[in-house]
Write an enzyme that holds these catalytic residues in place. Structure first.
Site, mmCIF file in Angstrom:
data_model
loop_
_atom_site.group_PDB
_atom_site.id
_atom_site.type_symbol
_atom_site.label_atom_id
_atom_site.label_comp_id
_atom_site.label_asym_id
_atom_site.label_seq_id
_atom_site.Cartn_x
_atom_site.Cartn_y
_atom_site.Cartn_z
ATOM 1 N N ARG A 9 39.427 45.819 53.903
ATOM 2 C CA ARG A 9 40.378 44.894 53.275
ATOM 3 C C ARG A 9 40.670 43.688 54.153
ATOM 4 O O ARG A 9 40.839 42.574 53.664
ATOM 5 C CB ARG A 9 41.650 45.654 52.902
ATOM 6 C CG ARG A 9 41.447 46.442 51.624
ATOM 7 C CD ARG A 9 42.313 47.654 51.492
ATOM 8 N NE ARG A 9 41.960 48.393 50.269
ATOM 9 C CZ ARG A 9 40.910 49.196 50.160
ATOM 10 N NH1 ARG A 9 40.103 49.370 51.202
ATOM 11 N NH2 ARG A 9 40.639 49.814 49.033
ATOM 12 N N ASP B 11 61.414 46.322 32.702
ATOM 13 C CA ASP B 11 60.322 45.587 33.332
ATOM 14 C C ASP B 11 60.570 44.105 33.093
ATOM 15 O O ASP B 11 61.248 43.728 32.135
ATOM 16 C CB ASP B 11 58.971 46.004 32.743
ATOM 17 C CG ASP B 11 57.840 45.825 33.739
ATOM 18 O OD1 ASP B 11 57.324 46.843 34.249
ATOM 19 O OD2 ASP B 11 57.485 44.664 34.036
#
Lengths: 281, 210
Positions: A38, A147
Site C-alpha cells: 500500500r 447515514d
C-alpha cells in the site's frame, strides 16, 4: 536502469511508529507485505520515488489529505452481516443487562447504528436481539440507523443482499429473516419495518441535536476517516446523544482514548466498549 | 414488547440547555450557568464567535467539569485566532497536568498559528516548558519542524530537552541534522540515553539516504 522504489526495514519501523501514533493501528511484522504494497501504491500515486519523500508528504502536508488517503487504503472496509460479532454478543450479554438493571422507567431502549451503510449492521442488530436476548419480551427496543448518503439509505431500506453479504448468516436464520428475490435475498418486511432509517451528517451539530437519548451507539469504522478535529467534535456530539451510562462501540482499529477523554473504558468479557459516565449530564 | 420502530428526537424536544438566546451575549451568559450541560452547549455554539476566545479561555481555567473543558478546547481549536493561541500557550505553565496536556494536543493541530510563537517557546527559561514545546512539534505539520529541532539539540543546555528533541529527529531528521547530532553526542558524552537516541536517529537518516 530503472530504480524500483522499496521500503527498507528502517522505513517500515519509522512508518509503523508514526502511523500507530496517528491512528492507533499497529502493524505487526507479519503485515509487512500488506503495508509495503500500500505504501508503494501511494508513493506511485503521489509521484514519490523514495520513501523519504513520501514520508515527508505524510508527515507535513498541511491538509493531511495524503495521510487520510493512506488510512483509507490500510483500512479494509467491507460490510457484511454480523461483522465484528463479538460486539453484538457484548450487547446482548453485558451492555443491555446493565442498562435494564438500572432503568427506573419502562421507556424503550434506544440503539443507534451509524453509519447505516447498506443496512447490514442495523438489521444484524435486530436479528441478534430477536435470537439472543430473551428480555426483548419485557422491553421495547428502538433501532435507528443513519447515514449521510441518501442513495445508500434507500438501498438500506430495501434490504436486498448478495450471498457475499450474508456469508456469516447461518442457514436457519437466513430462512427465518430473509426471502429469495431473484439472485439476492431480501430482509423480510416485518424486520424492515422495525428499523428506522434517517439521514444524518454526524459533523453537523443541528443534525446531531435531533438524535439523542440513546442507550447504545454503534459507530464502527467511520471516525477513522475523519481528521483529528472532526473526530473529536463527533465524539463530543455522541457524548450528548447518549443517556448517562450509555455505551458506544467503535471499530476494532479505533480507540476512543485517542479521540476524546470523555468516555470511560469498559472491559466486558466479550468486548471493550466506551461508556458515558453515569454521573455525567 | 419487542422491536419497535424508533423516531429521531422530535424538533419540539428542544434541550432545555439550548432554550436561551444563541447570540453572543446569551451564550456568554450561558457559559457561566450552573448546569454543565448548559455550559457545554454554550461553549460549542461559541465556536462561531472568534471574539469569544478570551471568555472561553477564562472559563477553561476555572472549569471543573471535564466534558465542558473538552468542548471549550474544541471550540478554541476551531477559533484558532491569536487570543486563543496565546491563552493555550499560557496553559503550558500551569500545574494542572490534564489541562496542560490538552493544550499541547490543541496546539499540535494549529501549525500555522503556533509557528510564530515556537522560537520564543523553545527559548523559554523553564526547561519543562521547552519540553512541552518539543511535544507540540511531535505532530506539528509545519516545514520548520526539523530546523527547530536542530536548534534545540545544538543549543539547549538541558539534557532532557535535548533527549525529547533527538527522539523526534529520528523520525523527521534528514542529512541536515547529522552534524548537530554528532555534536550533541560530544556535548553529552556521559549520557547513555543521548548516545543511544542520537545513534538511532543517525542510523535512520543514513538508511534514508541509502
Amino acid at each position: 536502469m530503472l530504480n524500483h522504489p522499496r521500503i527498507s526495514d528502517e522505513d517500515f519501523q519509522k512508518f509503523r511508529e508514526f502511523f500507530y501514533r496517528k491512528t492507533g493501528m499497529l502493524f505487526e511484522d507479519g503485515k509487512r507485505y500488506f503495508v509495503d504494497k500500500r505504501l508503494l501504491e501511494r508513493m506511485a500515486a503521489t509521484d514519490n520515488e523514495t520513501f523519504r519523500g513520501y514520508f515527508t508528504l505524510l508527515r507535513f502536508q498541511a491538509s493531511g489529505a495524503e495521510l487520510q488517503a493512506l488510512i483509507n487504503l490500510m483500512t479494509v472496509n467491507e460490510t457484511y452481516f454480523f461483522r465484528e460479532e463479538y460486539q453484538f454478543q457484548c450487547l446482548v450479554g453485558s451492555m443491555l443487562t446493565e442498562i435494564v438493571t438500572r432503568r427506573t422507567s419502562n421507556k424503550p431502549i434506544r440503539i443507534w447504528s451509524v453509519p447505516s451503510s447498506s443496512g447490514e449492521e442495523p438489521y444484524g442488530i435486530a436479528i441478534y436481539l430477536l435470537e439472543h436476548w430473551p428480555l426483548l419480551r419485557q422491553w421495547d427496543v428502538e433501532i435507528i440507523s443513519s447515514d449521510i448518503d441518501t442513495q445508500i439509505l434507500k438501498q438500506a431500506k430495501q434490504g436486498l443482499y448478495s450471498d457475499r453479504a450474508l456469508q456469516h448468516v447461518p442457514e436457519p436464520l437466513l430462512k427465518k429473516y430473509f426471502q429469495r428475490v431473484g439472485t439476492q435475498y431480501q430482509v423480510r418486511q416485518t424486520l424492515r419495518e422495525a428499523v428506522e432509517f434517517t439521514q444524518v451528517n454526524v459533523s453537523d451539530s443541528a443534525d446531531m441535536r435531533s438524535h439523542r437519548h440513546f442507550d447504545v451507539i454503534f459507530c464502527r469504522n467511520l471516525l477513522i476517516y475523519f481528521d483529528d478535529i472532526s473526530r473529536k467534535k463527533t465524539a463530543e456530539s455522541f457524548f450528548d446523544a447518549l443517556n448517562p451510562g450509555g455505551f458506544i462501540c467503535l471499530g476494532h482499529s479505533e480507540a476512543m482514548s485517542r479521540i476524546s477523554p470523555l468516555f470511560d473504558i469498559r472491559r466486558f468479557p466479550e468486548a471493550i466498549v466506551y461508556q458515558k459516565p453515569l454521573e455525567a449530564r | 414488547m419487542g422491536l419497535k420502530k424508533g423516531k429521531p428526537t422530535p424538533a419540539t424536544d428542544v434541550p432545555g440547555e439550548r432554550q436561551q438566546a444563541r447570540d453572543l451575549d446569551g451564550l456568554l451568559l450561558a457559559l457561566q450557568a450552573e448546569d454543565p450541560l448548559t455550559r457545554r452547549w454554550a461553549a460549542r455554539d461559541l465556536e462561531a464567535y472568534p471574539e469569544a476566545a478570551a471568555a472561553l479561555l477564562t472559563q477553561l481555567r476555572s472549569e471543573r467539569e471535564n466534558s465542558v473543558r473538552q468542548v471549550i478546547l474544541t471550540a478554541l481549536t476551531g477559533i484558532g485566532n491569536e487570543t486563543a493561541i496565546r491563552g493555550l500557550i499560557d496553559c503550558l505553565y500551569l500545574e494542572d497536568v490534564m489541562l496542560r496536556n490538552a493544550a499541547i494536543e490543541v496546539l499540535k493541530e494549529l501549525p500555522d498559528q503556533v509557528a510564530p510563537f515556537m522560537g520564543q517557546l523553545l527559548k523559554d527559561s523553564d526547561p519543562d516548558v521547552r519540553i512541552f514545546a518539543v511535544d507540540v512539534l511531535e505532530s506539528l505539520r509545519h516545514p520548520r519542524v526539523e530546523e527547530w529541532l536542530i536548534e534545540v539539540i545544538s543549543e539547549d543546555p538541558h539534557v532532557n530537552v535535548c533527549a525529547t528533541a533527538v527522539d523526534l529527529l529520528g523520525e523527521v531528521g534528514s542529512d541536515q541534522a547529522k552534524v548537530a547530532l554528532a555534536s550533541l553526542k560530544q556535548r553529552f558524552a556521559e549520557e547513555p540515553y543521548i548516545q543511544f537516541a542520537a545513534d538511532l536517529a543517525l542510523k535512520r537518516i543514513e538508511a534514508d539516504e541509502a
